[in-house]
Design an enzyme around this catalytic site. Structure first.
Site, short mmCIF file in Angstrom:
data_model
loop_
_atom_site.label_atom_id
_atom_site.label_comp_id
_atom_site.label_asym_id
_atom_site.label_seq_id
_atom_site.Cartn_x
_atom_site.Cartn_y
_atom_site.Cartn_z
N TYR A 174 -14.23 7.29 -12.12
CA TYR A 174 -13.83 6.13 -11.11
C TYR A 174 -14.57 4.90 -11.39
CZ TYR A 174 -14.84 2.95 -7.12
OH TYR A 174 -14.96 1.84 -6.52
N THR B 236 -21.27 -0.05 -9.23
CA THR B 236 -21.31 0.94 -10.28
C THR B 236 -21.22 0.35 -11.63
OG1 THR B 236 -20.29 3.08 -10.67
CG2 THR B 236 -18.84 1.33 -10.09
N SER C 126 -17.41 -3.27 -8.29
CA SER C 126 -18.21 -2.27 -7.77
C SER C 126 -19.57 -2.55 -8.47
CB SER C 126 -17.88 -1.04 -7.69
OG SER C 126 -18.79 0.10 -7.33
N ASP D 247 0.91 -1.29 -0.10
CA ASP D 247 -0.02 0.09 0.01
C ASP D 247 1.05 1.10 -0.04
OD1 ASP D 247 -3.22 0.31 1.19
OD2 ASP D 247 -1.96 2.19 1.00
N ASN D 248 0.62 2.19 -0.87
CA ASN D 248 1.28 3.24 -0.68
C ASN D 248 1.02 4.48 0.01
OD1 ASN D 248 -1.01 4.34 -2.07
ND2 ASN D 248 0.01 5.15 -4.03
N LEU D 249 -0.15 4.13 0.99
CA LEU D 249 -0.55 4.77 2.02
C LEU D 249 -1.13 6.12 1.61
CD1 LEU D 249 2.17 4.29 4.45
CD2 LEU D 249 0.06 2.89 4.65
N LYS E 148 -13.27 0.88 -13.07
CA LYS E 148 -13.89 -0.56 -12.80
C LYS E 148 -14.49 -1.25 -14.09
CE LYS E 148 -13.18 -0.09 -8.31
NZ LYS E 148 -11.93 -0.68 -7.94
P1 NAD Z 1 -9.57 2.75 0.61
O1 NAD Z 1 -9.10 4.03 -0.10
O2 NAD Z 1 -9.68 2.72 2.19
O3 NAD Z 1 -8.61 1.53 0.29
C1 NAD Z 1 -7.57 1.60 -0.95
C2 NAD Z 1 -6.09 1.47 -0.66
O4 NAD Z 1 -5.48 1.49 -1.62
C3 NAD Z 1 -5.68 2.74 0.53
O5 NAD Z 1 -5.06 2.12 1.46
C4 NAD Z 1 -4.78 3.58 -0.75
O6 NAD Z 1 -3.63 4.09 0.06
C5 NAD Z 1 -4.23 2.24 -1.43
N1 NAD Z 1 -3.84 2.64 -2.77
C6 NAD Z 1 -4.51 3.64 -3.64
N2 NAD Z 1 -3.73 3.58 -4.64
C7 NAD Z 1 -2.52 2.85 -4.55
C8 NAD Z 1 -1.31 2.38 -5.45
N3 NAD Z 1 -1.21 3.26 -6.68
N4 NAD Z 1 -0.32 1.73 -4.80
C9 NAD Z 1 -0.41 1.09 -3.51
N5 NAD Z 1 -1.69 1.55 -2.83
C10 NAD Z 1 -2.41 2.01 -3.38
O7 NAD Z 1 -10.69 2.23 -0.04
P2 NAD Z 1 -11.69 0.78 0.24
O8 NAD Z 1 -13.08 1.42 0.49
O9 NAD Z 1 -11.12 -0.09 1.25
O10 NAD Z 1 -12.01 0.25 -1.27
C11 NAD Z 1 -10.94 -0.66 -1.63
C12 NAD Z 1 -11.24 -1.13 -3.09
O11 NAD Z 1 -12.44 -1.62 -3.14
C13 NAD Z 1 -11.10 -0.18 -3.98
O12 NAD Z 1 -10.57 -0.59 -5.11
C14 NAD Z 1 -12.49 0.51 -4.26
O13 NAD Z 1 -12.74 1.30 -5.60
C15 NAD Z 1 -13.18 -0.86 -4.09
N6 NAD Z 1 -14.77 -0.64 -3.85
C16 NAD Z 1 -14.97 0.10 -2.71
C17 NAD Z 1 -16.39 0.36 -2.36
C18 NAD Z 1 -16.68 1.23 -1.18
O14 NAD Z 1 -17.80 2.01 -1.15
N7 NAD Z 1 -15.74 1.55 -0.28
C19 NAD Z 1 -17.45 0.00 -3.11
C20 NAD Z 1 -17.02 -0.77 -4.30
C21 NAD Z 1 -15.66 -1.09 -4.59
C1 WQD Z 2 -25.96 6.26 0.09
C2 WQD Z 2 -27.45 6.76 -0.08
C3 WQD Z 2 -27.34 9.12 -1.28
C4 WQD Z 2 -24.53 11.18 1.62
C5 WQD Z 2 -21.20 5.07 -3.67
C6 WQD Z 2 -20.32 4.94 -4.98
C7 WQD Z 2 -20.26 3.44 -5.52
C8 WQD Z 2 -19.72 2.52 -4.61
C9 WQD Z 2 -20.28 2.78 -3.08
C10 WQD Z 2 -17.67 2.43 -4.97
C11 WQD Z 2 -27.58 7.55 -1.38
C12 WQD Z 2 -27.59 9.26 0.16
C13 WQD Z 2 -25.33 9.98 0.96
C14 WQD Z 2 -25.21 12.01 2.45
C15 WQD Z 2 -27.24 11.29 1.61
N1 WQD Z 2 -18.18 2.93 -4.15
N2 WQD Z 2 -26.72 10.39 1.01
N3 WQD Z 2 -26.54 12.30 2.29
O1 WQD Z 2 -23.70 6.66 -3.92
O2 WQD Z 2 -24.70 4.50 -3.07
O3 WQD Z 2 -22.47 4.74 -3.72
O4 WQD Z 2 -20.29 4.22 -2.53
O5 WQD Z 2 -17.47 1.56 -5.95
O6 WQD Z 2 -19.69 3.48 -6.58
O7 WQD Z 2 -21.22 5.65 -5.82
O8 WQD Z 2 -23.06 5.46 -1.67
O9 WQD Z 2 -22.93 6.43 0.83
O10 WQD Z 2 -22.65 7.98 -1.04
O11 WQD Z 2 -24.62 7.18 -0.57
O12 WQD Z 2 -28.49 11.38 1.49
O13 WQD Z 2 -24.48 13.00 2.91
O14 WQD Z 2 -27.10 8.15 0.90
O15 WQD Z 2 -28.08 9.93 -1.95
O16 WQD Z 2 -29.05 7.45 -1.64
P1 WQD Z 2 -23.46 5.42 -3.19
P2 WQD Z 2 -23.24 7.02 -0.66
#
Ligand code: NAD
Ligand code: WQD
Length: 340
Positions: A152, A129, A127, A33-35, A156
């Site tokens: 973003y 998404t 995701s 992780d690059n933090l 994906k």
């Molecule tokens: P996060 O930001 O907490 O974790 C991602 C980690 O990757 C971080 O620690 C960051 O420092 C590290 N990172 C980023 N770019 C890097 C690089 N070039 N080299 C090394 N490390 C790097 O996010 P998260 O919520 O834990 O998400 C993890 C994965 O899941 C991501 O790919 C995210 O897109 C995907 N995801 C997250 C959600 C969500 O809502 N949290 C939903 C769907 C998919």
């Molecule tokens: C959830 C609900 C908002 C904040 C996102 C990314 C998705 C995935 C997960 C990575 C919605 C409502 C939110 C606030 C609100 N990530 N809301 N007030 O948009 O479903 O998904 O995170 O892949 O790609 O788009 O999640 O938590 O932002 O919103 O009313 O201050 O809460 O409108 O209905 P979302 P969210």
């Protein structure tokens, strides 16, 4: 011998929880992780929770020479879980070059190194998404992947395609695409959880910061959606359930599945106001909120059909939103200024 799993992004929100699940299930995680969006202190907290200090390389996956050294040093990797990436939807619209560059270059470097060092298994953090604006819910893995409305999401879609194409040319490569719905909650110890920089974009971290008085009130984005209470519906999954889903996916790799895709959610939709009320009930606090205009790009309703993950991985979510709200609040109270 323990199976060794490289975990990119392993100090992040979902990655750190998965590292814990890996250790608890007899695997040996190696974190890269690059933090850029997490803290090194996470490594110590994982040690406090599990009694095992995971190997940690503070390396950027986009720096291929440094990344190659990790592969040279860490022999006998069974597979990789690839979490590393930038993930803020709104920021990706204003910083498309950074998002495409970081998310795509890190993945291409990783795949090239996996080929060079003959590491044949990858699990990718995709995701919900990728489904775009759903034509119907619950979403199934067979529903079409659509072009995303933001850079973003597009990364994906692109990375899923890159992984599929790589498998076509390198048949020994197994690819598990895990499409997460809305991960929430925290480790029940309160030591690890979601620690966003600045004002949170996502619902649960925002609600948690309102609960401790750091933010005054929640803006509810729209109450005129065609849903029972008018607010948006999502599939909120506890991050510990999600972490266990990765362990189940690793076990699946033993079948040499080729390319497989699974939704990881709960199969149940919850509205914004239901989350507010669940948080209040779980924690005995009041969450002031105001109804505001819809947020651009939001859909009314998005939740998963998770039957495939249950049938093929034997996995399903065990925790509910009350559990997640309790854990998120505990983490927020114990870490009012994030993980230091
Ligand atoms: P996060 O930001 O907490 O974790 C991602 C980690 O990757 C971080 O620690 C960051 O420092 C590290 N990172 C980023 N770019 C890097 C690089 N070039 N080299 C090394 N490390 C790097 O996010 P998260 O919520 O834990 O998400 C993890 C994965 O899941 C991501 O790919 C995210 O897109 C995907 N995801 C997250 C959600 C969500 O809502 N949290 C939903 C769907 C998919
Ligand atoms: C959830 C609900 C908002 C904040 C996102 C990314 C998705 C995935 C997960 C990575 C919605 C409502 C939110 C606030 C609100 N990530 N809301 N007030 O948009 O479903 O998904 O995170 O892949 O790609 O788009 O999640 O938590 O932002 O919103 O009313 O201050 O809460 O409108 O209905 P979302 P969210």
């Amino acid at each position: 011998m323990k199976k060794r799993i490289l975990v990119t992004g392993g100090t992040g929100f979902i990655g750190s929880e998965t590292v814990i699940a890996l250790i608890e299930n007899g695997y040996e995680p190696v974190i890269v992780d690059n933090l850029c969006n997490s803290k090194e202190a996470v490594v110590g907290r994982i040690e406090t929770i599990t009694g095992v200090r995971p190997i940690f390389h503070p390396v950027d996956c986009c720096d291929k020479a440094a990344f190659r050294k990790v592969f040279e040093e860490e022999k006998d990797l069974y597979g990789v879980i690839h979490f590393a990436g930038l993930k803020a939807v709104g920021e990706s619209v204003s910083k498309p070059i950074e998002y495409y560059s970081n998310n795509l270059v890190s993945t291409l470097n990783l795949l090239d190194l996996m080929r060079e060092f003959d590491v044949r298994n990858i699990i990718f953090s995709s995701s919900a998404t990728v489904y775009g604006v759903p034509e119907r819910v619950p979403l199934k893995e067979t529903d079409p992947v659509q072009s995303a409305t933001n850079p973003y999401g597009e990364t994906k879609v692109m990375i899923e395609r890159i992984l599929e194409d790589t498998h076509k040319a390198w048949k020994d490569l197994n690819v598990v695409l895990l499409r997460y719905f809305n991960p929430i909650g925290a480790h029940p110890s309160g030591l690890l959880g979601e620690d966003p920089n600045g004002i949170p974009n996502n619902l649960l971290p925002y609600v948690s910061q309102v609960a401790i008085g750091k933010l005054k009130f929640l803006s509810v984005y729209g109450d005129d959606y065609p849903t029972p209470d008018g607010t948006g519906i999502r599939d909120y999954i506890h991050v510990c359930d999600l972490a266990e889903g990765h362990v189940a996916a690793i076990r699946k790799l033993a079948d040499n599945p080729g390319v497989v895709v699974y939704n990881l959610g709960t199969g149940k939709g919850t509205s914004v106001l239901e989350i507010v009320h669940a948080f209040e009930e779980a924690n005995g606090v009041k969450i002031p909120y105001q109804i505001e205009a819809r947020r651009a790009g939001d859909v009314a309703e998005n939740y998963a059909n998770c039957d495939k993950a249950f049938e093929e991985l034997g996995w399903k979510a065990r925790r509910n939103v009350l559990d997640a709200c309790k854990d998120a609040y505990r983490f927020q109270k114990m870490n009012p200024n994030g993980i230091q």
